[in-house]
Write a protein that holds these residues in place. Structure first.
Motif, short mmCIF file in Angstrom:
data_model
loop_
_atom_site.label_atom_id
_atom_site.label_comp_id
_atom_site.label_asym_id
_atom_site.label_seq_id
_atom_site.Cartn_x
_atom_site.Cartn_y
_atom_site.Cartn_z
N LEU B 24 0.85 -1.19 0.00
CA LEU B 24 0.00 0.00 0.00
C LEU B 24 0.88 1.24 0.00
CD1 LEU B 24 -2.58 -1.24 2.63
CD2 LEU B 24 -3.07 -0.73 0.24
N LEU B 25 0.56 2.16 -0.90
CA LEU B 25 1.31 3.42 -0.99
C LEU B 25 0.35 4.56 -0.71
CD1 LEU B 25 3.75 5.20 -1.83
CD2 LEU B 25 2.98 4.96 -4.20
N ALA B 26 0.59 5.26 0.42
CA ALA B 26 -0.23 6.46 0.71
C ALA B 26 0.66 7.67 0.44
CB ALA B 26 -0.75 6.39 2.13
N GLY B 27 1.17 8.33 1.49
CA GLY B 27 2.04 9.49 1.26
C GLY B 27 3.44 9.14 0.80
N GLY B 28 3.85 7.91 1.05
CA GLY B 28 5.16 7.45 0.61
C GLY B 28 6.30 7.81 1.53
N THR B 29 6.02 8.54 2.62
CA THR B 29 7.13 9.06 3.44
C THR B 29 7.86 7.95 4.20
OG1 THR B 29 5.59 9.59 5.22
CG2 THR B 29 6.13 11.36 3.68
N ASP B 30 7.21 6.85 4.47
CA ASP B 30 7.91 5.69 5.05
C ASP B 30 8.34 4.72 3.94
OD1 ASP B 30 7.77 6.22 7.84
OD2 ASP B 30 5.66 5.63 7.84
N LEU B 31 7.39 4.40 3.07
CA LEU B 31 7.64 3.37 2.05
C LEU B 31 8.80 3.73 1.13
CD1 LEU B 31 6.69 0.68 0.74
CD2 LEU B 31 5.36 2.09 -0.85
N MET B 32 8.84 4.97 0.66
CA MET B 32 9.86 5.33 -0.33
C MET B 32 11.27 5.35 0.24
SD MET B 32 8.71 5.34 -3.31
CE MET B 32 10.02 6.13 -4.24
N VAL B 33 11.39 5.53 1.56
CA VAL B 33 12.72 5.45 2.17
C VAL B 33 13.24 4.02 2.00
CG1 VAL B 33 14.04 5.67 4.30
CG2 VAL B 33 12.23 7.31 3.79
N GLU B 34 12.38 3.04 2.25
CA GLU B 34 12.78 1.64 2.09
C GLU B 34 13.05 1.30 0.64
OE1 GLU B 34 10.53 -1.27 4.26
OE2 GLU B 34 9.92 0.21 5.74
N VAL B 35 12.23 1.87 -0.25
CA VAL B 35 12.42 1.63 -1.68
C VAL B 35 13.75 2.23 -2.14
CG1 VAL B 35 11.58 2.24 -3.99
CG2 VAL B 35 9.98 1.39 -2.26
N ASN B 36 14.01 3.48 -1.74
CA ASN B 36 15.23 4.17 -2.18
C ASN B 36 16.49 3.45 -1.70
OD1 ASN B 36 13.74 6.15 -3.45
ND2 ASN B 36 13.88 7.61 -1.77
N PHE B 37 16.39 2.83 -0.53
CA PHE B 37 17.57 2.13 0.01
C PHE B 37 17.56 0.65 -0.37
CE2 PHE B 37 17.65 6.12 2.12
CZ PHE B 37 18.99 6.38 2.35
N ASP B 38 16.68 0.31 -1.29
CA ASP B 38 16.58 -1.05 -1.84
C ASP B 38 16.30 -2.10 -0.76
OD1 ASP B 38 16.40 -2.61 -4.05
OD2 ASP B 38 18.53 -3.05 -4.20
N LEU B 39 15.54 -1.70 0.26
CA LEU B 39 15.19 -2.65 1.32
C LEU B 39 13.95 -3.44 0.93
CD1 LEU B 39 15.80 -0.31 4.40
CD2 LEU B 39 17.32 -2.08 3.48
N ILE B 40 13.10 -2.84 0.09
CA ILE B 40 11.97 -3.61 -0.46
C ILE B 40 11.82 -3.30 -1.94
CG2 ILE B 40 10.61 -3.85 1.66
CD1 ILE B 40 8.84 -1.59 0.57
N ARG B 41 11.35 -4.30 -2.67
CA ARG B 41 11.05 -4.13 -4.09
C ARG B 41 9.62 -4.61 -4.32
NH1 ARG B 41 16.50 -6.37 -7.12
NH2 ARG B 41 17.94 -4.99 -6.01
#
Lengths: 151, 267
Positions: B24-41
């Protein structure tokens, strides 16, 4: 995935590979390198852009989520002339290494759009999400204060 | 990666039923940190930013998609106070209360407010809607009772709202910080008092002995306030990490709670 969006008033499109950020798409696909990438976690504000009119960190927006949106980057703020905020920062010596400058310019322009005469405290609060690693905050704030006073 | 932009709630929960593993993607302020650091794909993303059905705020119901920027002013003093302490203008313009609830970080700034009010979290799926009280919802560090096929649609507040409410948090500076301790105190004119704390345990903590003690005091004096602070400090269970020691958090919990109660009493 095909992402279609309006950037600085122009219809643009790019193909994303996956979950890359809007910042990545702006810089690497659309070649708008004004927005800077530094912390990649929303801490530093150097990638600040307007997304559908809201000041956000482009590094925290998934590019595919900007599909259909309107984005304004630092490149889109001025016209043929510099934006008043850009001129104010130059005049005040508010630019040192310059890496944070685009983010500060976008954030300050967003503030002045919403509140044309902010107090110094309001400026500080509005710029709390922008970090200057040269610690040039004094000159940045003086530039904005001079701009607001001169209006 | 596949992205789904649901246009309404039915489509959103339909997508979650079809892809229970979706991110689930809402504001992205938590999710995108993990995405940017390649912690989740993520393989499948359900993007909620423009889902109109979760954007409404009323006195007793706060839509999950409402950003903290929108919550900076409103009916609830403590909610506005906590919204203003979150991140920076950029983070508040993107981050949503539903995201804060769903991420369930021990430092989630809206959590003490919801805990103090005994709020319920509204969850929607293809099999219907259910409401789960905060203490059944937050089950551990970043763990909740939300099923993978459910969407958080709102925080629902009780009918009996307090006469005074105050929130504050302690961090190393005044912007862009993760709370070391956060607290919300509610007080009714009849004396009833509630206090909830964040960042001092895996989930938000209610200091119930402190509440019971001070709720009996119609006009708490210095001794009662001191006892209130002492009980709050006893009831939290903080850990030591890079942001602060357990001992500091325990001490600060009592100080913060007492200060907020004093603000309730003087307003």
């Amino acid at each position: 995935m095909r992402v279609q969006l309006t950037v600085n008033g122009e219809a643009r499109a790019c193909d994303t590979k996956g979950s890359e950020s809007l910042l990545f798409a702006l810089r690497d696909y659309l070649h708008l390198t004004g927005s800077k990438g530094a912390c990649e976690q929303g801490e530093c504000g150097s990638c600040s852009v307007l997304l559908d009119g809201e000041l956000v960190c482009a590094c925290l927006v998934m590019a595919v989520d900007a599909h259909g949106s309107e984005v304004v980057t630092v490149e889109g703020l001025g016209g043929p002339e510099l934006h008043p905020v850009q001129k104010a920062l130059i005049d005040a010596g508010g630019v040192q290494c310059g890496f944070c400058t685009p983010g500060f310019v976008v954030a300050a322009a967003a503030l002045l759009d919403e509140n044309p005469a902010p107090s110094s405290d309001e400026m500080r609060e509005a710029l709390a999400g922008n970090i200057c690693r040269c610690t040039g905050y004094g000159a940045i704030l003086r530039g904005l204060e001079t701009l607001v006073e001169g209006r | 990666m596949e992205v789904i932009h649901p246009v309404d709630l039915d489509e959103a929960v339909g997508a979650l039923a079809a892809y229970p593993e979706a991110t689930l993607l809402a504001g992205g302020t938590d999710l995108m940190v993990e995405v940017n650091f390649d912690l989740i794909r993520p393989d499948v993303v359900v993007a909620l930013r423009r889902l109109d059905d979760i954007q409404d705020v009323s006195r007793r119901r706060i839509g999950a998609g409402v950003t903290f920027r929108r919550l900076e002013s409103g009916d609830h003093n403590a909610l506005a106070q906590l919204a203003r302490t979150i991140g920076s203008p950029q983070i508040r313009a993107a981050g949503t209360i539903g995201g804060n609830i769903g991420t369930a970080s021990p430092a989630g700034d809206s959590l003490p407010f919801l805990a103090a009010l005994d709020a319920e979290i509204e969850l929607h799926s293809t099999s219907g809607t259910r409401r789960v009280r905060w203490d059944d919802f937050f089950t551990g560090v970043k763990r909740t009772a939300r099923r993978p096929d459910e969407l958080i649609t709102a925080a629902v507040l009780p009918e009996d709202l307090p006469d005074f409410q105050e929130f504050a948090k302690i961090g190393q500076r005044s912007a862009m910080v993760i709370s070391i301790v956060s607290a919300c105190v509610l007080r009714w004119r009849d004396g009833r008092t509630r206090v909830a704390l964040g960042s001092v345990g895996p989930t938000p903590i209610r200091a119930r002995r402190a509440e019971a003690m001070v709720s009996d005091e119609t006009d708490p004096g210095p001794a009662a306030l001191e006892e209130f602070a002492r009980l709050v400090s006893q009831e939290v269970s903080p850990i030591t990490d890079h942001r602060g020691t357990g001992e500091y958090r325990r001490h600060a919990s009592g100080v913060l709670a007492r200060r907020l109660l004093e603000r309730c009493l003087s307003s």
